[in-house]
Design a protein around this motif. Structure first.
Motif, PDB file in Angstrom:
ATOM      1  N   VAL A  72      -0.477-142.356 -48.501  1.00 14.37           N
ATOM      2  CA  VAL A  72      -1.957-141.782 -48.297  1.00 14.37           C
ATOM      3  C   VAL A  72      -2.622-142.151 -49.711  1.00 14.37           C
ATOM      4  O   VAL A  72      -3.726-142.291 -49.668  1.00 14.37           O
ATOM      5  CB  VAL A  72      -1.784-140.264 -48.007  1.00 14.37           C
ATOM      6  N   ARG A  73      -2.047-141.756 -50.890  1.00 14.40           N
ATOM      7  CA  ARG A  73      -2.507-141.813 -52.079  1.00 14.40           C
ATOM      8  C   ARG A  73      -3.016-143.366 -52.447  1.00 14.40           C
ATOM      9  O   ARG A  73      -4.159-143.401 -53.300  1.00 14.40           O
ATOM     10  CB  ARG A  73      -1.863-141.010 -53.296  1.00 14.40           C
ATOM     11  N   ASN A  74      -2.240-144.330 -51.858  1.00 16.46           N
ATOM     12  CA  ASN A  74      -2.712-145.497 -52.375  1.00 16.46           C
ATOM     13  C   ASN A  74      -3.744-146.370 -51.231  1.00 16.46           C
ATOM     14  O   ASN A  74      -3.960-147.395 -51.706  1.00 16.46           O
ATOM     15  CB  ASN A  74      -1.642-146.545 -52.636  1.00 16.46           C
ATOM     16  N   GLY A  75      -4.030-145.617 -50.626  1.00 14.65           N
ATOM     17  CA  GLY A  75      -4.749-145.891 -49.150  1.00 14.65           C
ATOM     18  C   GLY A  75      -4.368-146.779 -48.127  1.00 14.65           C
ATOM     19  O   GLY A  75      -5.034-147.473 -47.267  1.00 14.65           O
ATOM     20  N   SER A  76      -2.835-147.100 -47.966  1.00 11.49           N
ATOM     21  CA  SER A  76      -2.303-147.660 -47.153  1.00 11.49           C
ATOM     22  C   SER A  76      -2.315-147.042 -45.777  1.00 11.49           C
ATOM     23  O   SER A  76      -2.166-147.525 -44.607  1.00 11.49           O
ATOM     24  CB  SER A  76      -0.627-148.018 -47.403  1.00 11.49           C
ATOM     25  N   VAL A  77      -2.497-145.777 -46.041  1.00 12.70           N
ATOM     26  CA  VAL A  77      -2.465-144.795 -44.781  1.00 12.70           C
ATOM     27  C   VAL A  77      -3.845-144.079 -44.749  1.00 12.70           C
ATOM     28  O   VAL A  77      -4.202-143.205 -45.777  1.00 12.70           O
ATOM     29  CB  VAL A  77      -1.414-143.817 -44.673  1.00 12.70           C
ATOM     30  N   VAL A  78      -4.773-144.057 -43.675  1.00 10.31           N
ATOM     31  CA  VAL A  78      -6.065-143.648 -43.658  1.00 10.31           C
ATOM     32  C   VAL A  78      -6.053-142.745 -42.475  1.00 10.31           C
ATOM     33  O   VAL A  78      -5.128-142.707 -41.544  1.00 10.31           O
ATOM     34  CB  VAL A  78      -7.313-144.687 -43.789  1.00 10.31           C
ATOM     35  N   ALA A  79      -7.033-142.115 -42.113  1.00  9.81           N
ATOM     36  CA  ALA A  79      -7.363-141.300 -40.935  1.00  9.81           C
ATOM     37  C   ALA A  79      -6.801-141.927 -39.584  1.00  9.81           C
ATOM     38  O   ALA A  79      -6.104-141.327 -38.820  1.00  9.81           O
ATOM     39  CB  ALA A  79      -8.583-140.556 -40.877  1.00  9.81           C
ATOM     40  N   GLU A  80      -7.152-143.287 -39.374  1.00 12.54           N
ATOM     41  CA  GLU A  80      -6.915-144.118 -38.182  1.00 12.54           C
ATOM     42  C   GLU A  80      -5.370-144.637 -38.150  1.00 12.54           C
ATOM     43  O   GLU A  80      -5.221-144.988 -36.922  1.00 12.54           O
ATOM     44  CB  GLU A  80      -7.800-144.999 -38.041  1.00 12.54           C
TER      45      GLU A  80
END
Length: 128
Positions: A25-33
């Motif tokens: 999540v912190r590195n942007g690989s996991v987002v809300a979608e």
């Protein structure tokens, strides 16, 4: 402990520990979608995981060997570089900004709340 799985394109990443999911999540690989599943559950969007993005924004404490500066886990621990057992470490507070579409999004306009700062400083006082 629960394990997490992340669906990326047509592949699946996992099993992941909760801390590994927070790193994604912190590195942007996991987002809300992003589609996730916990253990053997059905897939669901990351936005359905209550507190996930808030937890990723919270400051964390990093620990370092006081002799050589190598990153180590929370004491008591062992330094892999200088081969010493450690009962105390050097520490620092790390603020986390979440990556959103290549940009960073501040945790909040004021940073962590005062109660979070006091808690972290108390924790740092115990480990130094």
């Amino acid at each position: 402990m629960a394990t997490w799985h992340v669906k990326q394109n047509e592949s699946e990443l996992g099993p992941l520990k909760p801390s590994e999911l927070l790193d994604l999540v912190r590195n942007g690989s996991v987002v809300a979608e992003t589609m996730l599943r916990k253990d053997d559950s059905a897939w669901f969007p990351a936005s359905d995981v209550g507190g996930l993005f808030e937890a990723a924004r919270r400051p964390t404490i990093e620990h370092f060997c006081p002799d050589c500066g190598a990153p180590v886990s929370q004491p008591p621990t062992h330094c892999p570089r200088c081969i010493k057992d450690l009962s105390k470490t050097r520490t620092r507070i790390v603020e986390h900004n979440l990556a959103v579409d290549g940009n960073t999004q501040p945790a909040s306009s004021k940073g962590p709340g005062e109660s979070a700062k006091r808690w972290l400083h108390r924790r740092l006082g115990r480990s130094q």
